[in-house]
Design an enzyme around this catalytic site. Structure first.
Site, short mmCIF file in Angstrom:
data_model
loop_
_atom_site.label_atom_id
_atom_site.label_comp_id
_atom_site.label_asym_id
_atom_site.label_seq_id
_atom_site.Cartn_x
_atom_site.Cartn_y
_atom_site.Cartn_z
N VAL A 141 1.19 -1.18 0.18
CA VAL A 141 -0.14 0.06 0.33
C VAL A 141 0.89 1.43 0.07
O VAL A 141 0.34 2.21 -0.09
CB VAL A 141 -0.98 0.12 1.22
N TYR A 142 2.03 1.23 0.03
CA TYR A 142 2.87 2.30 0.45
C TYR A 142 2.69 2.34 -1.17
O TYR A 142 4.57 2.16 -2.16
CB TYR A 142 4.63 2.17 1.20
N GLY A 143 2.41 3.82 -1.64
CA GLY A 143 2.56 3.77 -3.39
C GLY A 143 2.06 2.85 -4.05
O GLY A 143 2.48 3.17 -5.43
#
Length: 82
Positions: free
Chosen positions: A61-63
């Site tokens: 979910v980071y980027g």
């Protein structure tokens, strides 16, 4: 890195891999803190490896997968199992 400055390690789980006790959080390399700079992030990741870090905290979910792809590119051939 000299033996005297080698990072301590921890085993994950009962039989898991051994990783450095000090890890690097990678969220800010792709998400949440302004415009990402892949070049700077890659230099940071490689410097961490040079200093003995083998535990990298990331999530898809980071980027939206960018973070894990970035970490993969930076660490390809860099981290070796003991």
């Amino acid at each position: 890195m000299t033996e005297s400055t080698k990072l301590a390690t921890r085993t994950l789980g009962d039989q898991g891999p051994s990783v450095s006790a000090l890890g690097l959080g990678c969220m800010g390399m792709s998400y949440a803190y302004g415009t990402p700079d892949d070049g700077e992030s890659i230099r940071t990741l490689r410097e961490a490896v040079d200093r003995g870090v083998t535990f990298f905290d990331t999530a898809d979910v980071y980027g939206y997968d960018h973070n894990e792809e970035l970490v993969g590119r930076a660490l390809k051939n860099a981290v070796r199992a003991p």
